[in-house]
Design a protein around this motif. Structure first.
Motif, PDB file in Angstrom:
ATOM      1  N   PHE A  98       0.679  -1.140   0.179  1.00  0.00           N
ATOM      2  CA  PHE A  98      -0.054  -0.139   0.203  1.00  0.00           C
ATOM      3  C   PHE A  98       0.888   1.183   0.140  1.00  0.00           C
ATOM      4  CE2 PHE A  98      -2.561  -2.945   1.389  1.00  0.00           C
ATOM      5  CZ  PHE A  98      -3.739  -2.759   0.961  1.00  0.00           C
ATOM      6  N   ARG A  99       1.542   1.402   0.448  1.00  0.00           N
ATOM      7  CA  ARG A  99       3.081   2.834   1.078  1.00  0.00           C
ATOM      8  C   ARG A  99       3.611   2.500  -0.530  1.00  0.00           C
ATOM      9  NH1 ARG A  99       6.696   3.108   5.848  1.00  0.00           N
ATOM     10  NH2 ARG A  99       7.384   0.657   5.032  1.00  0.00           N
ATOM     11  N   LEU A 100       3.783   1.781  -1.014  1.00  0.00           N
ATOM     12  CA  LEU A 100       4.601   1.822  -2.525  1.00  0.00           C
ATOM     13  C   LEU A 100       3.362   1.844  -3.369  1.00  0.00           C
ATOM     14  CD1 LEU A 100       6.586   0.677  -4.796  1.00  0.00           C
ATOM     15  CD2 LEU A 100       5.822  -1.189  -4.388  1.00  0.00           C
ATOM     16  N   VAL A 101       2.408   1.657  -3.796  1.00  0.00           N
ATOM     17  CA  VAL A 101       1.684   1.847  -4.414  1.00  0.00           C
ATOM     18  C   VAL A 101       1.090   3.359  -4.800  1.00  0.00           C
ATOM     19  CG1 VAL A 101      -1.220   1.478  -5.722  1.00  0.00           C
ATOM     20  CG2 VAL A 101       0.396  -0.753  -5.014  1.00  0.00           C
ATOM     21  N   SER A 102       0.971   3.583  -3.046  1.00  0.00           N
ATOM     22  CA  SER A 102       0.591   5.484  -2.850  1.00  0.00           C
ATOM     23  C   SER A 102       1.740   5.951  -3.281  1.00  0.00           C
ATOM     24  CB  SER A 102       0.744   5.371  -1.330  1.00  0.00           C
ATOM     25  OG  SER A 102       0.339   6.736  -1.073  1.00  0.00           O
ATOM     26  N   ALA A 103       3.079   5.669  -3.197  1.00  0.00           N
ATOM     27  CA  ALA A 103       4.044   6.604  -3.565  1.00  0.00           C
ATOM     28  C   ALA A 103       4.350   6.683  -5.192  1.00  0.00           C
ATOM     29  CB  ALA A 103       5.344   5.820  -3.527  1.00  0.00           C
ATOM     30  N   LEU A 104       4.226   5.311  -5.926  1.00  0.00           N
ATOM     31  CA  LEU A 104       3.878   5.000  -7.905  1.00  0.00           C
ATOM     32  C   LEU A 104       2.537   6.711  -8.051  1.00  0.00           C
ATOM     33  CD1 LEU A 104       3.678   0.961  -7.916  1.00  0.00           C
ATOM     34  CD2 LEU A 104       5.721   2.786  -8.273  1.00  0.00           C
ATOM     35  N   TYR A 105       1.469   6.522  -7.865  1.00  0.00           N
ATOM     36  CA  TYR A 105       1.004   7.385  -8.119  1.00  0.00           C
ATOM     37  C   TYR A 105       1.057   8.586  -7.849  1.00  0.00           C
ATOM     38  CZ  TYR A 105      -2.897   3.789  -9.093  1.00  0.00           C
ATOM     39  OH  TYR A 105      -3.327   2.897 -10.132  1.00  0.00           O
ATOM     40  N   ARG A 106       1.774   8.492  -6.791  1.00  0.00           N
ATOM     41  CA  ARG A 106       2.240  10.204  -6.475  1.00  0.00           C
ATOM     42  C   ARG A 106       3.361  10.792  -7.337  1.00  0.00           C
ATOM     43  NH1 ARG A 106       3.403   9.097  -1.430  1.00  0.00           N
ATOM     44  NH2 ARG A 106       5.940   8.583  -1.351  1.00  0.00           N
ATOM     45  N   THR A 107       4.161   9.571  -7.679  1.00  0.00           N
ATOM     46  CA  THR A 107       5.108  10.139  -8.188  1.00  0.00           C
ATOM     47  C   THR A 107       4.644  10.230  -9.835  1.00  0.00           C
ATOM     48  OG1 THR A 107       6.433   8.132  -8.683  1.00  0.00           O
ATOM     49  CG2 THR A 107       6.722   9.644  -6.610  1.00  0.00           C
ATOM     50  N   GLY A 108       3.954   9.099 -10.333  1.00  0.00           N
ATOM     51  CA  GLY A 108       3.315   8.913 -11.995  1.00  0.00           C
ATOM     52  C   GLY A 108       4.733   7.810 -12.067  1.00  0.00           C
ATOM     53  N   LEU A 109       5.188   7.481 -11.327  1.00  0.00           N
ATOM     54  CA  LEU A 109       6.175   5.637 -12.246  1.00  0.00           C
ATOM     55  C   LEU A 109       4.333   4.900 -12.546  1.00  0.00           C
ATOM     56  CD1 LEU A 109       8.722   5.290  -9.376  1.00  0.00           C
ATOM     57  CD2 LEU A 109       9.018   6.563 -11.206  1.00  0.00           C
ATOM     58  N   ILE A 110       3.246   4.906 -11.833  1.00  0.00           N
ATOM     59  CA  ILE A 110       2.717   4.156 -12.544  1.00  0.00           C
ATOM     60  C   ILE A 110       2.260   4.446 -14.009  1.00  0.00           C
ATOM     61  CG2 ILE A 110       0.642   6.348 -12.028  1.00  0.00           C
ATOM     62  CD1 ILE A 110       0.655   2.309 -10.499  1.00  0.00           C
ATOM     63  N   GLU A 111       2.278   4.972 -14.176  1.00  0.00           N
ATOM     64  CA  GLU A 111       2.759   5.188 -15.839  1.00  0.00           C
ATOM     65  C   GLU A 111       3.539   5.369 -16.366  1.00  0.00           C
ATOM     66  OE1 GLU A 111       0.431   8.982 -16.481  1.00  0.00           O
ATOM     67  OE2 GLU A 111      -1.491   8.147 -16.162  1.00  0.00           O
ATOM     68  N   ALA A 112       4.484   5.521 -15.622  1.00  0.00           N
ATOM     69  CA  ALA A 112       6.038   5.712 -15.965  1.00  0.00           C
ATOM     70  C   ALA A 112       6.523   3.906 -16.679  1.00  0.00           C
ATOM     71  CB  ALA A 112       7.203   7.167 -15.808  1.00  0.00           C
ATOM     72  N   VAL A 113       6.851   3.398 -15.582  1.00  0.00           N
ATOM     73  CA  VAL A 113       7.555   2.259 -15.200  1.00  0.00           C
ATOM     74  C   VAL A 113       7.124   1.315 -16.258  1.00  0.00           C
ATOM     75  CG1 VAL A 113       8.028   0.405 -13.778  1.00  0.00           C
ATOM     76  CG2 VAL A 113       8.197   2.594 -12.661  1.00  0.00           C
ATOM     77  N   PRO A 114       5.138   1.444 -15.989  1.00  0.00           N
ATOM     78  CA  PRO A 114       4.979  -0.345 -17.402  1.00  0.00           C
ATOM     79  C   PRO A 114       4.911   0.300 -18.893  1.00  0.00           C
ATOM     80  CG  PRO A 114       3.480   1.092 -16.177  1.00  0.00           C
ATOM     81  CD  PRO A 114       4.083   1.676 -15.641  1.00  0.00           C
ATOM     82  N   ALA A 115       5.131   1.840 -19.456  1.00  0.00           N
ATOM     83  CA  ALA A 115       5.473   2.152 -20.542  1.00  0.00           C
ATOM     84  C   ALA A 115       6.928   1.894 -20.916  1.00  0.00           C
ATOM     85  CB  ALA A 115       4.988   3.677 -20.352  1.00  0.00           C
ATOM     86  N   LEU A 116       7.497   2.375 -20.191  1.00  0.00           N
ATOM     87  CA  LEU A 116       9.348   1.586 -20.203  1.00  0.00           C
ATOM     88  C   LEU A 116       9.957   0.505 -20.136  1.00  0.00           C
ATOM     89  CD1 LEU A 116      10.640   4.297 -17.494  1.00  0.00           C
ATOM     90  CD2 LEU A 116      11.265   4.485 -20.835  1.00  0.00           C
ATOM     91  N   VAL A 117       9.133  -0.223 -19.477  1.00  0.00           N
ATOM     92  CA  VAL A 117       9.246  -1.994 -19.426  1.00  0.00           C
ATOM     93  C   VAL A 117       8.651  -3.232 -20.618  1.00  0.00           C
ATOM     94  CG1 VAL A 117       8.507  -4.141 -17.932  1.00  0.00           C
ATOM     95  CG2 VAL A 117       9.048  -2.108 -16.820  1.00  0.00           C
ATOM     96  N   ARG A 118       6.700  -2.326 -21.350  1.00  0.00           N
ATOM     97  CA  ARG A 118       6.662  -2.062 -22.765  1.00  0.00           C
ATOM     98  C   ARG A 118       7.545  -2.046 -24.141  1.00  0.00           C
ATOM     99  NH1 ARG A 118       1.808  -0.782 -19.340  1.00  0.00           N
ATOM    100  NH2 ARG A 118       0.936  -3.011 -19.194  1.00  0.00           N
ATOM    101  N   GLU A 119       8.253  -1.379 -23.477  1.00  0.00           N
ATOM    102  CA  GLU A 119       9.084  -0.740 -24.640  1.00  0.00           C
ATOM    103  C   GLU A 119      10.643  -1.550 -24.506  1.00  0.00           C
ATOM    104  OE1 GLU A 119       9.516   3.397 -24.446  1.00  0.00           O
ATOM    105  OE2 GLU A 119       8.011   3.787 -25.028  1.00  0.00           O
ATOM    106  N   GLY A 120      10.283  -2.887 -23.716  1.00  0.00           N
ATOM    107  CA  GLY A 120      11.713  -3.388 -23.583  1.00  0.00           C
ATOM    108  C   GLY A 120      12.762  -3.300 -22.439  1.00  0.00           C
ATOM    109  N   MET A 121      12.303  -1.993 -21.096  1.00  0.00           N
ATOM    110  CA  MET A 121      13.278  -2.820 -20.319  1.00  0.00           C
ATOM    111  C   MET A 121      13.282  -3.120 -19.499  1.00  0.00           C
ATOM    112  SD  MET A 121      13.260   1.123 -16.820  1.00  0.00           S
ATOM    113  CE  MET A 121      13.985   1.832 -17.830  1.00  0.00           C
ATOM    114  N   PRO A 122      14.419  -4.105 -19.338  1.00  0.00           N
ATOM    115  CA  PRO A 122      13.763  -5.208 -18.277  1.00  0.00           C
ATOM    116  C   PRO A 122      13.683  -4.832 -16.560  1.00  0.00           C
ATOM    117  CG  PRO A 122      15.990  -5.248 -19.143  1.00  0.00           C
ATOM    118  CD  PRO A 122      15.794  -3.444 -19.441  1.00  0.00           C
TER     119      PRO A 122
END
Length: 233
Positions: free
Chosen positions: A88-112
């Motif tokens: 829960f603490r992690l997900v809260s931070a992912l939304y707060r920092t914009g990583l909730i969108e940034a990380v999956p976009a990068l991973v779908r482009e090939g980032m391990p």
């Protein structure tokens, strides 16, 4: 996509990530800089230092996502690792920092992508099958969705001798399926998943895992097993 999703990051008598060193080395081939997302724990500096020490053997330099604008730190790296702790603490931070969108976009482009515990939870469509207490409120239960099924890390089998009157993990996962028609892979300690494109392998400890599906009996999944069929949705 290239993913490695661990049930746990430490094992008895082994150093941090040491129990999964061989497949981890495969994932990190060619990686010079890795962005570590430490937000599941409160001590971001200490957590990042632990990861940096563990990955030094692979010649990988670690940058903590907390040391700058998180999405930018991750975007400049060759790979990303989302560590365990409280989901829960992690997900809260992912939304707060914009990583909730940034990380999956990068991973779908090939980032391990490397995840352990909470970092494995958030690779699924939802945090609904985490074991953690909701210590903070989250904007949404929706997570990265890098795989189309749910995972329950640190799975514990029911103890027939226990006098505990609360629900077992097995009972909780069955309750999840009463409300959600999405499979759950329950991963015992020492196991991990590796995804390479359309290929998905369940590996690690002999203990294996269990697959929960709505309307059917649970199935034991030994390790190693090809579970690519779980990517079909």
């Amino acid at each position: 996509m290239r993913l490695m999703l661990l049930s746990n990051s430490t094992a008895p008598g082994r150093g941090y990530l040491e129990h999964a060193a061989e497949p981890l080395g495969d994932l990190l081939t060619g990686v010079r800089e890795l962005a570590f997302v430490p937000f599941a724990l409160a001590d971001h500096e200490g957590y990042t230092a632990t990861v940096a020490a563990a990955l030094a053997r692979f010649g990988v330099r670690v940058a903590g996502a907390h040391t700058g604008e998180p999405a930018q730190v991750v975007g400049q790296a060759d790979a990303v690792f989302v560590g365990g702790g409280n989901t829960f603490r992690l997900v809260s931070a992912l939304y707060r920092t914009g990583l909730i969108e940034a990380v999956p976009a990068l991973v779908r482009e090939g980032m391990p992508y490397l995840g352990s515990s909470a970092g494995t939870n958030v690779a699924t469509p939802s945090l609904r099958t985490t074991n953690d207490m909701p210590i903070v409120e989250v904007p949404s239960f929706a997570t990265f969705g890098l795989v189309p099924f749910q995972i329950n890390p640190h799975y514990l089998d029911p103890d027939p001798t226990s006098t505990h009157q609360g629900e077992t993990r097995d009972e909780r996962l069955r309750q999840y399926l009463e409300e959600n028609d999405v499979p759950v892979l329950a991963m015992r300690e020492g196991t991990w998943l590796r995804r390479d494109g359309d290929s998905l392998s369940f590996e690690g400890a002999d203990a294996g895992g269990r697959l929960y599906r709505q309307g059917t009996d649970t199935v034991e999944i030994p390790a190693p097993t090809d579970v690519s069929y779980l990517l079909n949705g």
